[in-house]
Motif scaffolding. Structure first.
Motif, short mmCIF file in Angstrom:
data_model
loop_
_atom_site.label_atom_id
_atom_site.label_comp_id
_atom_site.label_asym_id
_atom_site.label_seq_id
_atom_site.Cartn_x
_atom_site.Cartn_y
_atom_site.Cartn_z
N GLU A 202 0.85 -1.20 0.00
CA GLU A 202 0.00 0.00 0.00
C GLU A 202 0.89 1.24 0.00
N ASN A 203 0.85 1.99 -1.10
CA ASN A 203 1.69 3.18 -1.25
C ASN A 203 3.12 2.91 -0.81
N PRO A 204 3.74 1.86 -1.36
CA PRO A 204 5.04 1.43 -0.84
C PRO A 204 6.19 2.30 -1.31
N ALA A 205 7.19 2.41 -0.44
CA ALA A 205 8.49 2.98 -0.80
C ALA A 205 9.38 1.81 -1.18
N LEU A 206 9.87 1.78 -2.42
CA LEU A 206 10.58 0.60 -2.90
C LEU A 206 11.94 0.91 -3.51
N ASP A 207 12.24 2.19 -3.69
CA ASP A 207 13.54 2.61 -4.21
C ASP A 207 14.06 3.73 -3.33
N PRO A 274 4.13 11.05 -4.18
CA PRO A 274 5.36 10.82 -4.94
C PRO A 274 5.76 9.35 -5.02
N LEU A 275 5.35 8.55 -4.02
CA LEU A 275 5.72 7.14 -4.02
C LEU A 275 4.92 6.31 -5.03
N ARG A 276 3.97 6.94 -5.71
CA ARG A 276 3.25 6.17 -6.73
C ARG A 276 4.23 5.68 -7.80
N GLY A 277 5.30 6.44 -8.04
CA GLY A 277 6.29 6.02 -9.03
C GLY A 277 6.96 4.72 -8.62
N ASP A 278 7.24 4.56 -7.32
CA ASP A 278 7.83 3.32 -6.82
C ASP A 278 6.88 2.14 -7.03
N GLY A 279 5.65 2.33 -6.58
CA GLY A 279 4.69 1.23 -6.64
C GLY A 279 4.39 0.78 -8.06
N PHE A 298 -5.37 5.22 -7.08
CA PHE A 298 -6.55 5.92 -6.59
C PHE A 298 -6.43 7.41 -6.89
N ILE A 299 -7.35 7.90 -7.70
CA ILE A 299 -7.32 9.28 -8.18
C ILE A 299 -7.66 10.25 -7.05
N GLY A 300 -6.90 11.35 -7.00
CA GLY A 300 -7.19 12.41 -6.03
C GLY A 300 -6.76 12.10 -4.61
N GLN A 301 -6.05 10.97 -4.41
CA GLN A 301 -5.66 10.56 -3.06
C GLN A 301 -4.20 10.93 -2.78
N THR A 302 -3.89 11.09 -1.49
CA THR A 302 -2.55 11.44 -1.04
C THR A 302 -1.88 10.21 -0.43
N HIS A 303 -0.68 10.40 0.07
CA HIS A 303 0.07 9.28 0.62
C HIS A 303 -0.67 8.62 1.78
N GLY A 304 -1.33 9.41 2.62
CA GLY A 304 -1.96 8.83 3.80
C GLY A 304 -3.46 8.67 3.74
N SER A 305 -4.11 9.17 2.70
CA SER A 305 -5.57 9.25 2.72
C SER A 305 -6.26 7.89 2.60
#
Length: 335
Positions: A202-207, A274-279, A298-305
């Protein structure tokens, strides 16, 4: 008369905007020192949870201390789906999960995380084992992935006693916990090759080189240079000053030399994160390696929403999607 382009700049979901406006007065500013920031963040979590009347379900739980070779022991908490602990032969699916918090804050005792685990176990009818891994910078890589690996090994070895099936185990995590979850799947492939039925990121940090961060969706009020600077500071606290460490596979699973033979994956990303690029890059890497993967933005959503269930419809949809995938494990398949 010109027509409005359908490709407008991404905008914040109105439900997220309303939620952020509601909780903003409840939040104290976090200090810069790690211990102070952690303390205030936990106080903010408790204050917001009380204001939103978040009350964790009274499902059965059990805490255990798991030894970690060469590193500090790790506490794990087992969550069962009902108020009574199931019998050892219940054969329920199990999710081993790692919370998010930038490697530096949060934990299984936070009201929001504890409530989420209880609700997810209840709704999916599964056992959850959540690892309370140590924080950076007091403990640094590779302590956290080794603690999470030991938690996974313990869960697998004790699955039957916990009322779960060792053949129907999923691994998951959010944000930094997503990084740790993906690392555990790599460690499992390299070390034990236990069956992992599903990974949920879920919204992972991978790089952790920040090389795949996607700044196009964030608001003009948060310039990309500031986001990158904040990200690099969290990474430095976790990995230390040697920048080469960020290229190690267990630190940055996206940069692993191979993604073959990893578990099927469900990857959730948010448009304004910004982490959407990682995922999304990880989804492509898994697919290219022959791993079955479903990626949902998910459109319009933030990292924590996506954690704001009950207040943001997209968060409720994300919860429903995850629960449906976990419930599919009762039949032995996520397909």
């Amino acid at each position: 008369m010109s027509r409005e382009s359908p490709f407008r700049r991404p905008s914040l979901d109105s439900a997220v905007a309303a939620f952020e406006q509601r909780i903003a007065p409840l939040l104290d500013p976090e200090p810069t020192d790690p211990a102070g920031r952690r303390r205030v963040a936990r106080e903010n979590d408790a204050r917001v949870s009380a204001a939103l009347e978040i009350r964790p379900l009274g499902t059965a739980t059990l805490d255990r201390i798991v030894p970690v070779e060469g590193h500090p022991d790790v506490r794990v908490r087992v969550y069962w789906p009902t108020e009574e602990r199931p019998a050892p032969d219940a054969d329920l699916p199990m999710l081993v999960y790692f919370y998010g918090g930038g490697f530096t804050i949060a934990g299984i005792d936070w009201v929001t995380w504890d409530a989420r685990f209880r609700q997810r176990a209840h709704d999916a009818g599964i056992v959850i084992v959540a690892a309370d891994y140590d924080h950076a910078p007091e403990q640094r890589f590779p302590t956290q992935p080794e603690q999470c690996w030991s938690a996974f090994e313990w869960a697998h070895a004790n699955a039957a006693e916990l009322g779960a099936s060792p053949e129907r185990i999923a691994v998951g995590g959010a944000s930094s916990g997503g990084d740790l979850a993906a690392a555990v799947t790599l460690m499992n492939r390299d070390r034990s090759n236990h069956t992992i039925a599903l990974q949920i990121l879920e919204n992972p940090a991978l790089d952790l080189t920040i090389g795949h961060a996607d700044m196009k969706g964030i608001s003009a009020g948060m310039p990309g240079v500031i986001v990158r600077k904040a990200g690099r500071e969290l990474v430095r606290q976790y990995l230390g000053d040697d920048t080469a460490t960020a290229r190690l596979a267990y630190a940055s699973p996206l940069l692993a030399s191979s993604h073959e033979d990893l578990p099927p994956a469900l990857i959730l990303t948010s448009e304004l994160d910004p982490l959407r690029g990682d995922g999304e890059a990880y989804a492509r890497a898994l697919s290219a390696a022959g791993v079955a993967v479903t990626a949902v933005r998910f459109i319009g959503q933030t990292h924590g929403s996506l954690g704001c269930t009950g207040h943001v419809p997209s968060a409720d949809a994300a919860h429903g999607l995850i629960v449906s995938q976990l419930r599919a494990l009762h039949a032995g398949s996520v397909r």
